[in-house]
Scaffold this motif. Structure first.
Motif, short mmCIF file in Angstrom:
data_model
loop_
_atom_site.label_atom_id
_atom_site.label_comp_id
_atom_site.label_asym_id
_atom_site.label_seq_id
_atom_site.Cartn_x
_atom_site.Cartn_y
_atom_site.Cartn_z
N ILE A 10 0.84 -1.20 0.00
CA ILE A 10 0.00 0.00 0.00
C ILE A 10 0.87 1.25 0.00
CG2 ILE A 10 -1.65 1.34 1.37
CD1 ILE A 10 -2.86 -1.35 2.28
N ALA A 11 1.97 1.24 0.76
CA ALA A 11 2.86 2.40 0.82
C ALA A 11 3.47 2.70 -0.54
CB ALA A 11 3.96 2.16 1.85
N VAL A 12 3.90 1.67 -1.25
CA VAL A 12 4.48 1.88 -2.58
C VAL A 12 3.41 2.37 -3.56
CG1 VAL A 12 5.60 0.75 -4.55
CG2 VAL A 12 6.30 0.18 -2.21
N ALA A 13 2.21 1.77 -3.47
CA ALA A 13 1.14 2.17 -4.38
C ALA A 13 0.75 3.62 -4.16
CB ALA A 13 -0.07 1.25 -4.16
N GLU A 14 0.69 4.06 -2.93
CA GLU A 14 0.27 5.44 -2.64
C GLU A 14 1.36 6.44 -2.98
OE1 GLU A 14 -0.97 5.27 1.42
OE2 GLU A 14 -2.99 4.55 0.92
N ALA A 15 2.62 6.04 -2.81
CA ALA A 15 3.72 6.97 -3.10
C ALA A 15 4.13 6.93 -4.57
CB ALA A 15 4.93 6.63 -2.22
N ALA A 16 3.73 5.83 -5.25
CA ALA A 16 4.13 5.63 -6.66
C ALA A 16 5.65 5.70 -6.81
CB ALA A 16 3.46 6.63 -7.59
N SER A 17 6.34 5.25 -5.74
CA SER A 17 7.80 5.32 -5.75
C SER A 17 8.33 4.42 -4.64
CB SER A 17 8.27 6.76 -5.51
OG SER A 17 9.63 6.80 -5.17
N PHE A 18 9.32 3.58 -4.99
CA PHE A 18 9.95 2.74 -3.96
C PHE A 18 10.78 3.60 -3.02
CE2 PHE A 18 8.79 -0.63 -6.86
CZ PHE A 18 8.58 -1.71 -6.02
N THR A 19 11.43 4.61 -3.57
CA THR A 19 12.28 5.48 -2.75
C THR A 19 11.46 6.23 -1.73
OG1 THR A 19 13.83 5.76 -4.60
CG2 THR A 19 13.95 7.35 -2.79
N ALA A 20 10.38 6.86 -2.19
CA ALA A 20 9.53 7.63 -1.28
C ALA A 20 8.85 6.72 -0.26
CB ALA A 20 8.49 8.40 -2.08
N ALA A 21 8.41 5.54 -0.72
CA ALA A 21 7.74 4.62 0.20
C ALA A 21 8.70 4.13 1.28
CB ALA A 21 7.16 3.44 -0.57
N PRO A 30 16.30 -1.37 -0.74
CA PRO A 30 16.48 -2.76 -1.20
C PRO A 30 15.59 -3.78 -0.48
CG PRO A 30 18.58 -1.65 -1.06
CD PRO A 30 17.59 -0.73 -0.43
N PRO A 31 15.50 -3.72 0.87
CA PRO A 31 14.59 -4.68 1.53
C PRO A 31 13.13 -4.49 1.12
CG PRO A 31 16.11 -3.74 3.12
CD PRO A 31 16.25 -2.94 1.87
N LEU A 32 12.72 -3.24 0.91
CA LEU A 32 11.35 -2.98 0.48
C LEU A 32 11.10 -3.60 -0.89
CD1 LEU A 32 8.59 -1.64 0.76
CD2 LEU A 32 9.61 0.48 -0.12
N SER A 33 12.03 -3.40 -1.81
CA SER A 33 11.88 -3.97 -3.15
C SER A 33 11.79 -5.49 -3.08
CB SER A 33 13.05 -3.54 -4.03
OG SER A 33 13.08 -2.13 -4.18
N GLN A 34 12.59 -6.09 -2.19
CA GLN A 34 12.58 -7.54 -2.06
C GLN A 34 11.24 -8.03 -1.50
OE1 GLN A 34 15.02 -9.74 -3.12
NE2 GLN A 34 13.35 -11.20 -2.70
N GLN A 35 10.68 -7.29 -0.53
CA GLN A 35 9.40 -7.67 0.05
C GLN A 35 8.29 -7.63 -1.00
OE1 GLN A 35 8.61 -8.70 3.22
NE2 GLN A 35 10.79 -8.72 3.75
N LEU A 47 2.31 -6.87 -9.72
CA LEU A 47 1.41 -5.88 -9.13
C LEU A 47 1.80 -4.46 -9.54
CD1 LEU A 47 1.15 -7.41 -5.53
CD2 LEU A 47 -0.47 -7.67 -7.43
N PHE A 48 3.07 -4.30 -9.93
CA PHE A 48 3.56 -2.98 -10.34
C PHE A 48 4.27 -3.07 -11.69
CE2 PHE A 48 3.66 -2.56 -5.65
CZ PHE A 48 2.89 -1.42 -5.49
N GLU A 49 4.11 -2.01 -12.48
CA GLU A 49 4.94 -1.79 -13.66
C GLU A 49 6.03 -0.82 -13.25
OE1 GLU A 49 4.93 -3.35 -16.33
OE2 GLU A 49 2.92 -4.25 -16.47
N ARG A 50 7.26 -1.24 -13.39
CA ARG A 50 8.38 -0.43 -12.94
C ARG A 50 9.11 0.16 -14.15
NH1 ARG A 50 7.60 -5.04 -10.12
NH2 ARG A 50 7.93 -5.10 -7.87
#
Length: 291
Positions: A10-21, A30-35, A47-50
């Protein structure tokens, strides 16, 4: 799949950014991307187009987002409900008592408790003391308020509040002219009484009369204290009653205090040793009012 996967998603979806999330979640990227990668593998679809510039939900991801938010909302609601139930703010409370006790402080106590904890539904069960004890032991009620309870090792009892015993007299009785009446002054009277066979309180009052030098001449027996006043009003005798009976107005009846040492009509609250948080909250309210 764990709840943290949903929160990260949800955090990534709302921020539309791995860095911001990652910054919002106070974790490294890196751990967030792995999760998120682990989550996609478990779900079985992307679930995401990167891209190098942005992250956006796939069609499957948009659908998953709705469900993820709903699931976390239900979990938070469940946790909230557990907290309020655990704190005694929500639930059901079954109280066994007698009508005369309700005439006193119990009704006020229940009103105050309901005002503070409106999420607790209080149900009153009016029954004689013996039935109250059985109901409490069989878990049909949670608390009992009773005078002169018998000892039971399976129950916990303490004084909820103190009361004295007075006398109900016909208004034209000679003793009605006095503010207080000696118990011994009633030795020649006819008494209407609570049923001796069913009431420990009645047997206690009988013993108080004996200690004052006379055996009461009992002409009628009833189940409830407030019924005694109807018999006094009809001229069938005098009655020893808890002081709360003063709250009950009867034509032709007056109430007088008994001279010290007056018999006691203390009300006890009984509970099971291992009670829940709602019972604990009511016991705290009882103690606060009596204190």
């Amino acid at each position: 799949m764990e709840l943290r996967h949903l929160r990260y998603f949800i955090a990534v979806a709302e921020a539309a950014s791995f860095t911001a999330a990652a910054k919002n979640l106070n974790i490294s990227q890196p751990p967030l991307s792995q999760q998120i990668k682990d989550l996609e593998e478990e779900v079985g679809t992307r679930l995401f187009e990167r891209s190098s510039r942005h992250v956006e939900l796939t069609e499957a991801g948009a659908s998953f987002l709705d469900h993820a938010r709903m699931i976390l909302g239900q979990v938070e609601h469940a946790a909230h409900q557990a907290r309020v139930i655990g704190s005694g703010q929500v639930g059901m409370l079954n109280i066994g008592t007698t009508g005369s006790v309700l005439l006193g402080q119990l009704s006020t106590l229940i009103a105050r408790f309901r005002n503070r904890w409106p999420g607790v539904f209080v149900r009153i069960h009016e029954m004689d003391p013996q039935a109250q004890e059985l109901a409490l032991l069989s878990h049909r009620t949670d608390l009992s308020f009773v005078r002169k309870p018998r000892y039971n090792a399976d129950l916990v009892g303490k004084v909820a509040w103190q009361e004295k015993v007075g006398v109900a007299l016909p208004a034209d009785h000679p003793l009605a002219r006095h503010e207080t009446v000696e118990l011994g002054a009633l030795r020649q009277e006819s008494f209407v009484f609570l049923r001796l066979a069913e009431s420990r309180f009645a047997r206690y009052l009988h013993d108080c009369c004996v200690a004052a030098g006379f055996v009461p001449n009992i002409t009628n027996e009833v189940v409830e204290s407030y019924s005694l006043t109807s018999l006094v009003s009809a001229g069938l005798g005098v009655a020893l009653v808890p002081e709360c009976i003063r709250n009950l107005s009867r034509p032709g009846v007056v109430y007088r205090a008994l001279a010290d040492p007056a018999p006691e009509a203390d009300v006890y609250v009984l509970s099971r040793p291992n009670h829940g948080p709602v019972v604990a909250s009511f016991l705290e309210a009882t103690e606060a009012m009596s204190g």
